[in-house]
Design a protein around this motif. Structure first.
Motif, PDB file in Angstrom:
ATOM      1  N   ILE A   1       0.860  -1.183   0.000  1.00  0.00           N
ATOM      2  CA  ILE A   1       0.000   0.000   0.000  1.00  0.00           C
ATOM      3  C   ILE A   1       0.896   1.232   0.000  1.00  0.00           C
ATOM      4  CG2 ILE A   1      -1.756   1.301   1.258  1.00  0.00           C
ATOM      5  CD1 ILE A   1      -2.526  -1.309   2.648  1.00  0.00           C
ATOM      6  N   THR A   2       0.512   2.209  -0.801  1.00  0.00           N
ATOM      7  CA  THR A   2       1.264   3.466  -0.759  1.00  0.00           C
ATOM      8  C   THR A   2       0.614   4.397   0.269  1.00  0.00           C
ATOM      9  OG1 THR A   2      -0.034   4.479  -2.522  1.00  0.00           O
ATOM     10  CG2 THR A   2       1.955   3.273  -3.171  1.00  0.00           C
ATOM     11  N   LYS A   3       1.444   5.169   0.923  1.00  0.00           N
ATOM     12  CA  LYS A   3       0.936   6.115   1.916  1.00  0.00           C
ATOM     13  C   LYS A   3      -0.011   7.120   1.268  1.00  0.00           C
ATOM     14  CE  LYS A   3       4.902   5.664   4.973  1.00  0.00           C
ATOM     15  NZ  LYS A   3       6.123   6.279   5.484  1.00  0.00           N
ATOM     16  N   ALA A   4       0.277   7.504   0.033  1.00  0.00           N
ATOM     17  CA  ALA A   4      -0.564   8.483  -0.661  1.00  0.00           C
ATOM     18  C   ALA A   4      -1.974   7.948  -0.913  1.00  0.00           C
ATOM     19  CB  ALA A   4       0.086   8.889  -1.975  1.00  0.00           C
ATOM     20  N   SER A   5      -2.098   6.638  -1.051  1.00  0.00           N
ATOM     21  CA  SER A   5      -3.418   6.053  -1.342  1.00  0.00           C
ATOM     22  C   SER A   5      -4.086   5.465  -0.100  1.00  0.00           C
ATOM     23  CB  SER A   5      -3.283   4.959  -2.410  1.00  0.00           C
ATOM     24  OG  SER A   5      -2.618   3.825  -1.869  1.00  0.00           O
ATOM     25  N   LEU A   6      -3.492   5.677   1.068  1.00  0.00           N
ATOM     26  CA  LEU A   6      -4.004   5.076   2.294  1.00  0.00           C
ATOM     27  C   LEU A   6      -5.416   5.564   2.587  1.00  0.00           C
ATOM     28  CD1 LEU A   6      -3.423   3.263   4.706  1.00  0.00           C
ATOM     29  CD2 LEU A   6      -2.415   5.228   5.857  1.00  0.00           C
ATOM     30  N   ASN A   7      -6.306   4.600   2.726  1.00  0.00           N
ATOM     31  CA  ASN A   7      -7.707   4.847   3.034  1.00  0.00           C
ATOM     32  C   ASN A   7      -8.047   3.954   4.218  1.00  0.00           C
ATOM     33  OD1 ASN A   7     -10.551   3.816   2.899  1.00  0.00           O
ATOM     34  ND2 ASN A   7     -10.720   5.398   1.321  1.00  0.00           N
ATOM     35  N   TRP A   8      -8.498   4.557   5.315  1.00  0.00           N
ATOM     36  CA  TRP A   8      -8.682   3.790   6.549  1.00  0.00           C
ATOM     37  C   TRP A   8      -9.755   2.725   6.431  1.00  0.00           C
ATOM     38  CZ3 TRP A   8      -4.518   4.140   9.057  1.00  0.00           C
ATOM     39  CH2 TRP A   8      -3.782   5.323   9.085  1.00  0.00           C
ATOM     40  N   GLU A   9     -10.806   2.992   5.676  1.00  0.00           N
ATOM     41  CA  GLU A   9     -11.846   1.974   5.472  1.00  0.00           C
ATOM     42  C   GLU A   9     -11.291   0.774   4.717  1.00  0.00           C
ATOM     43  OE1 GLU A   9     -15.592   3.011   3.675  1.00  0.00           O
ATOM     44  OE2 GLU A   9     -15.948   4.546   5.196  1.00  0.00           O
ATOM     45  N   GLN A  10     -10.549   1.044   3.662  1.00  0.00           N
ATOM     46  CA  GLN A  10      -9.951  -0.038   2.879  1.00  0.00           C
ATOM     47  C   GLN A  10      -8.919  -0.797   3.705  1.00  0.00           C
ATOM     48  OE1 GLN A  10      -8.510   2.045  -0.592  1.00  0.00           O
ATOM     49  NE2 GLN A  10     -10.470   1.855  -1.654  1.00  0.00           N
ATOM     50  N   LEU A  11      -8.176  -0.077   4.540  1.00  0.00           N
ATOM     51  CA  LEU A  11      -7.192  -0.731   5.394  1.00  0.00           C
ATOM     52  C   LEU A  11      -7.880  -1.662   6.382  1.00  0.00           C
ATOM     53  CD1 LEU A  11      -4.161  -0.915   6.051  1.00  0.00           C
ATOM     54  CD2 LEU A  11      -4.567   0.827   7.795  1.00  0.00           C
ATOM     55  N   GLU A  12      -8.985  -1.218   6.945  1.00  0.00           N
ATOM     56  CA  GLU A  12      -9.749  -2.068   7.864  1.00  0.00           C
ATOM     57  C   GLU A  12     -10.207  -3.342   7.161  1.00  0.00           C
ATOM     58  OE1 GLU A  12     -13.546  -1.787  10.907  1.00  0.00           O
ATOM     59  OE2 GLU A  12     -13.409  -0.348   9.260  1.00  0.00           O
ATOM     60  N   THR A  13     -10.736  -3.198   5.962  1.00  0.00           N
ATOM     61  CA  THR A  13     -11.196  -4.352   5.185  1.00  0.00           C
ATOM     62  C   THR A  13     -10.034  -5.287   4.871  1.00  0.00           C
ATOM     63  OG1 THR A  13     -12.973  -3.041   4.226  1.00  0.00           O
ATOM     64  CG2 THR A  13     -12.360  -5.052   3.047  1.00  0.00           C
ATOM     65  N   LEU A  14      -8.898  -4.724   4.489  1.00  0.00           N
ATOM     66  CA  LEU A  14      -7.721  -5.524   4.179  1.00  0.00           C
ATOM     67  C   LEU A  14      -7.257  -6.331   5.388  1.00  0.00           C
ATOM     68  CD1 LEU A  14      -5.301  -6.428   2.454  1.00  0.00           C
ATOM     69  CD2 LEU A  14      -4.154  -4.313   3.192  1.00  0.00           C
ATOM     70  N   VAL A  15      -7.128  -5.672   6.519  1.00  0.00           N
ATOM     71  CA  VAL A  15      -6.654  -6.361   7.716  1.00  0.00           C
ATOM     72  C   VAL A  15      -7.610  -7.501   8.081  1.00  0.00           C
ATOM     73  CG1 VAL A  15      -6.241  -6.110  10.200  1.00  0.00           C
ATOM     74  CG2 VAL A  15      -5.331  -4.412   8.604  1.00  0.00           C
ATOM     75  N   LYS A  16      -8.893  -7.234   8.036  1.00  0.00           N
ATOM     76  CA  LYS A  16      -9.863  -8.287   8.351  1.00  0.00           C
ATOM     77  C   LYS A  16      -9.749  -9.450   7.365  1.00  0.00           C
ATOM     78  CE  LYS A  16     -13.244  -5.397  10.703  1.00  0.00           C
ATOM     79  NZ  LYS A  16     -14.569  -4.759  10.617  1.00  0.00           N
ATOM     80  N   SER A  17      -9.516  -9.140   6.089  1.00  0.00           N
ATOM     81  CA  SER A  17      -9.419 -10.204   5.079  1.00  0.00           C
ATOM     82  C   SER A  17      -8.188 -11.077   5.278  1.00  0.00           C
ATOM     83  CB  SER A  17      -9.428  -9.612   3.667  1.00  0.00           C
ATOM     84  OG  SER A  17      -8.184  -9.001   3.360  1.00  0.00           O
ATOM     85  N   LEU A  18      -7.137 -10.522   5.836  1.00  0.00           N
ATOM     86  CA  LEU A  18      -5.915 -11.314   6.062  1.00  0.00           C
ATOM     87  C   LEU A  18      -6.091 -12.361   7.147  1.00  0.00           C
ATOM     88  CD1 LEU A  18      -3.179  -8.531   5.876  1.00  0.00           C
ATOM     89  CD2 LEU A  18      -3.577 -10.356   4.207  1.00  0.00           C
ATOM     90  N   PHE A  19      -7.098 -12.205   7.978  1.00  0.00           N
ATOM     91  CA  PHE A  19      -7.277 -13.113   9.104  1.00  0.00           C
ATOM     92  C   PHE A  19      -8.591 -13.889   9.067  1.00  0.00           C
ATOM     93  CE2 PHE A  19      -4.191  -9.980  10.442  1.00  0.00           C
ATOM     94  CZ  PHE A  19      -3.178 -10.816  10.875  1.00  0.00           C
ATOM     95  N   LYS A  20      -9.140 -14.067   7.865  1.00  0.00           N
ATOM     96  CA  LYS A  20     -10.354 -14.879   7.724  1.00  0.00           C
ATOM     97  C   LYS A  20     -10.016 -16.344   7.747  1.00  0.00           C
ATOM     98  CE  LYS A  20     -13.376 -11.727   5.359  1.00  0.00           C
ATOM     99  NZ  LYS A  20     -14.159 -11.467   4.217  1.00  0.00           N
TER     100      LYS A  20
END
Length: 115
Positions: free
Chosen positions: A96-115
């Protein structure tokens, strides 16, 4: 693992808001990060590329060799195809690039890594 103190604090604050039960440890450079990984065995690491000493890609490769189940998200301002490809080769789970960091998308990503 982020050498920019201000960005590290913002990331930590937002992660704590999104995941209140998450225990967060910080490191500003590679040796400190390796010590914390050995001590705390984190499930997830946010890794910058531009770090003092050993860069985040090398560090990711070392961590993934010793702890292959640890998830690593490269979070960097270095947005090039070469860095993206190198991150995958080093074992990063996401880039992920810092410029494109979106907290909602980050939340979704983190949750998806631990399904």
């Amino acid at each position: 693992v982020e050498n920019n103190t201000n960005f590290r604090r913002v990331l930590k604050t937002n992660l704590q808001d999104l995941f209140p039960s998450m225990v967060i440890h910080e490191a500003a450079e590679g040796n400190e990060a390796l010590q914390r990984v050995d001590t705390f065995r984190p499930e997830l690491i946010f890794m910058d590329i531009g770090l003092p000493g050993e860069n985040g890609l090398q560090l990711t490769q070392r961590i993934k060799t010793s702890y292959p189940d640890t998830k690593v998200i490269i979070l960097t301002s270095h947005d090039t195809l070469e860095y993206r490809e190198a991150a995958i080769r080093c074992g990063a789970n996401c880039f992920i690039t810092k410029a494109s960091l979106n907290w909602e998308q980050l939340e979704t990503l983190v949750k998806s890594l631990f399904k």
